[in-house]
Design a protein around this motif. Structure first.
Motif: not given
Length: 258
Positions: A22-29, A36-40, A42-48
């Motif tokens: 919240r309120d901080q830049p992150s790579v995931q965001a 979201a610019r490609l498809e509506p 919200p998107h949730g991605i998982g990482a290693a």
């Protein structure tokens, strides 16, 4: 709904880490915003792995689900366009099985830590290495590192806020090499394990630096490990020299037929 594996490279300095906050830049965001610019969304991605603030990645791996069938090349190109000007790049992309998971399908993580040995302030390498103003005893550090390889209770070398269920981990390799760069002599620490505890790599490297500086002996590192006590750890080194260098899967989703 097709699933895609993404190989992600990033400079960690502008971010509060991989994980969305919240309120901080992150790579995931940043990646989710590009999706979201490609498809509506919200998107949730998982990482290693969840890298901390200031930590870099050469080959983080994440997965995402999209409604549309994309060719991997076109998806990576579109994401890279929308990721600008953030220092994040999709260096590879592949379609994977619907149940494939960037974290749970991973068999091994590899980390690289870069330590620059020179007195003059780093300029071009600033923010990309941990700089120490002295030459370190590499042989002593390698001797100490051997005590840490294998299956151990790494309580001493994990953060007090680590959420892992157990401190037991198997460190498969801890190699230290010395190399000449344009900026000066660097030590490269390469660590391999199925998974790591929070701050484990930085705790290990910070402790080994004390051995290289002559403040600790290799036996002191063995004793610290056996103590199973966070207070027995050496200093935790800063994040800017740490890179998530690779994640291994079987089969490799990014493998190409020759």
């Amino acid at each position: 709904m097709p699933r895609y594996a993404l190989k992600v490279e990033y400079h960690g300095a502008p971010f509060a880490g991989w994980q969305r906050q919240r309120d901080q830049p992150s790579v995931q965001a940043a990646v989710e915003s590009a999706l979201a610019r490609l498809e509506p969304g919200p998107h949730g991605i998982g990482a290693a792995g969840r890298t901390d603030a200031g930590v870099h990645a050469l080959a983080q791996v994440a997965h995402c689900d999209l409604a549309k069938n994309w060719t991997p090349f076109r998806l990576s190109e579109a994401l890279n366009h929308h990721l600008k000007p953030d220092p994040v790049a999709i260096t590879d992309c592949a379609q994977v099985a619907p149940d494939w998971h960037a974290r749970f399908s991973a068999l091994e993580r590899r980390y690289l830590f870069r330590l620059l040995m020179r007195r003059a302030p780093a300029t071009h390498m600033r923010g990309l290495v941990w700089q120490v103003p002295r030459t370190l005893d590499v042989a002593a550090m390698r001797s100490a590192a051997r005590h840490l390889v294998g299956h151990h209770d790494f309580t001493t070398f994990r953060s007090s806020i680590c959420q892992a269920a157990s401190p037991m981990k198997t460190l498969d390799a801890l190699d230290i090499t010395e190399t000449e760069t344009l900026a000066g002599r660097e030590l490269h620490f390469r660590l391999r394990a199925r998974s790591f505890l929070h701050n484990q790599v930085r705790s290990i490297v910070g402790t080994l630096e004390r051995v290289g500086a002559g403040a600790w002996t290799p036996q002191d590192v063995k004793s610290a490990l056996a103590a199973r006590d966070r207070s027995a750890c050496g200093p935790v080194c800063p994040p800017q020299g740490l890179y998530l260098a690779g994640v291994c899967y079987d089969p490799d989703p990014f493998a190409r037929d020759v």
